[in-house]
Design an enzyme around this catalytic site. Sequence first.
Site, PDB file in Angstrom:
ATOM      1  N   GLU A 157       0.819  -1.212   0.000  1.00  0.00           N
ATOM      2  CA  GLU A 157       0.000   0.000   0.000  1.00  0.00           C
ATOM      3  C   GLU A 157       0.857   1.269   0.000  1.00  0.00           C
ATOM      4  OE1 GLU A 157      -4.165  -1.348   2.032  1.00  0.00           O
ATOM      5  OE2 GLU A 157      -2.613  -0.656   3.408  1.00  0.00           O
ATOM      6  N   GLU A 239      -6.850  -7.391  -0.758  1.00  0.00           N
ATOM      7  CA  GLU A 239      -7.332  -7.389   0.626  1.00  0.00           C
ATOM      8  C   GLU A 239      -8.802  -7.003   0.610  1.00  0.00           C
ATOM      9  OE1 GLU A 239      -5.153  -5.073   3.451  1.00  0.00           O
ATOM     10  OE2 GLU A 239      -3.206  -5.908   2.864  1.00  0.00           O
TER      11      GLU A 239
END
Length: 590
Positions: A157, A239
């Site tokens: 991320e 995710e």
Amino acid sequence: MHTFEIREDFYIDNEKIKLISGALHYFRVIPEYWVDRLEKLKALGCNTVETYIPWNIHEPKEGIFDFKGQKDFIKFTKLAQEMGLYVILRPTPYICAEWEFGGLPAWLLKYPDIKVRSNCCIFLNAVDKYFEELFKYIRPLQITQGGPVIMMQVENEYGSFGNNKTYLKNIKNLMIKHGCEVPLFTSDGGWKEVLEAGTIIEEGVFPTANFGSRSKEQIGALADFMKKNNIVGPLMCMEFWIGWFNNWGKEFKRRDAQDAANELKDLLDVGHVNIYMYHGGTNFGFYNGCSYHDGIDPQTTTYDYDALLNEFGEITEKYNKFKEVISNYVKIPEIKLTTNINKVSYGNIKLSNKVSLFSTLDKLAKPIYDENTLNMEALGQGYGYILYRANVGKKNKLEKFKLIGMDDRAQIFINENYHATLYKDNFIGTNQSLILDKEDDNILDILVENLGRINYGASLVSPSQRKGIKGGVMLDMHFHTGWDHYCLELNNINEVDFNGYYKKNTPAFYEYEFEVNQKGDTFLSTEGFGKGCAFINGFNLGRFWEIGPTNYLYIPAPLLKIGKNKIIIFEIEGKYKDSITLDDKPYYTK
């Protein structure tokens, strides 16, 4: 040998495959239960398991590596392969994952000029040395070498942190240098700005997205991004957040099972998924992370995450809802569960010993002297508590007292008498003076707890990540010099000397012994205690705090012994009970 390729879709040995994966962190589950959790994943209909690899548990001290026991991701990966599961590994230097310092090792902070997640040579050199050791174990686990690992992640991320493409390329190149042969991917939030910042598609690294709601909209944003950049490939939510983590003092978070299942269907209609978390597990020890919301906001010991399996591995309503959805896309296999897990209530256990921290301090740590207060990292300490001690002179009243650069939680004692609790430079209450009441020397003790380093966001690079007292202690208008430092990581809990004295309202150790004839999962009720941590037979179960939302610590059966067992509770606010209970269910406060 086999192949995994990313074309317009995912292919294994030239056959198209729909990846339905579940996140399961080996480091949050004791090894004896890995088989159970993997079997339940297979029974759900998943064909893949995903896990992070946190740097800080594998290189706890610089240059010292550990891949044994609960850290043996090699064994975990091979168990997955034995069950016919593929594996997605995320061996990034930074993992977030609500894990202490986002998985970065605390010892990095001993370098004054370190800048993590950047091209800082100190940081990249440390990653290089870590990867050199780590990939010795990863290389043979790849599908190209006959193993189950099909993909690996570059960073994590990063688009929510920076847009330094050179740094991302450096991490990618280090992975390849040390033996990565499978396709690489990035994962970022499902919107344009972070996808643009966090991807390196020009390097052939595959983009994926992370989100937990509005699946059609967010997977659509990923599709638009890929089309705009002429990327041919499948859509994957790396995710899919089906719940959330918990912070101390907040209500326990729950999500409607049917709502999450509906979102899963929307994803599987158009692409591939990794369920985060399939099973969350437990932040044993001092590895819970910390959020930052107008101040530090430490996360709980439980990492239940409102996942498909709860913290202690039980199948939930959400699991069954997800299984129902998944059955529309793949054939659900019949899996026989082979691990016998039962829950046992051991009832009341009486206190056998207690001793003040001050009495046994020299048994647990040897003092390190310095004129100035030093932070944990400068002392070679990563986690736990640190006690600062100084002689502050004869009888006096000091109108002003302040800790400079203390970013966690400190308790102040004068001559072993409790004075105040301090959070980040401000007393609870209004009293900011010190009364030194002894005619001769007065001893000031300051116990600082590392509540957990921040694991996400801009504060990740803040100087506050260094723990302890970084600036100094001001008495009246001046800094006081001359300090003994006691480093209390409590990895030597069995050295507590219970022959010493006990003093009320001070940090203390409490010992409880009990016999076990039948081993089963159980839950230590911490109701009636204030704040601290607990150990079973020397194993650190994690922290407790009376503010909730949980007032228990999970004890998996394999941590018990047939015969005599010992629980030691370190409690820092002087609150304890003459007997504790080990129950067959957890206790929630909120």
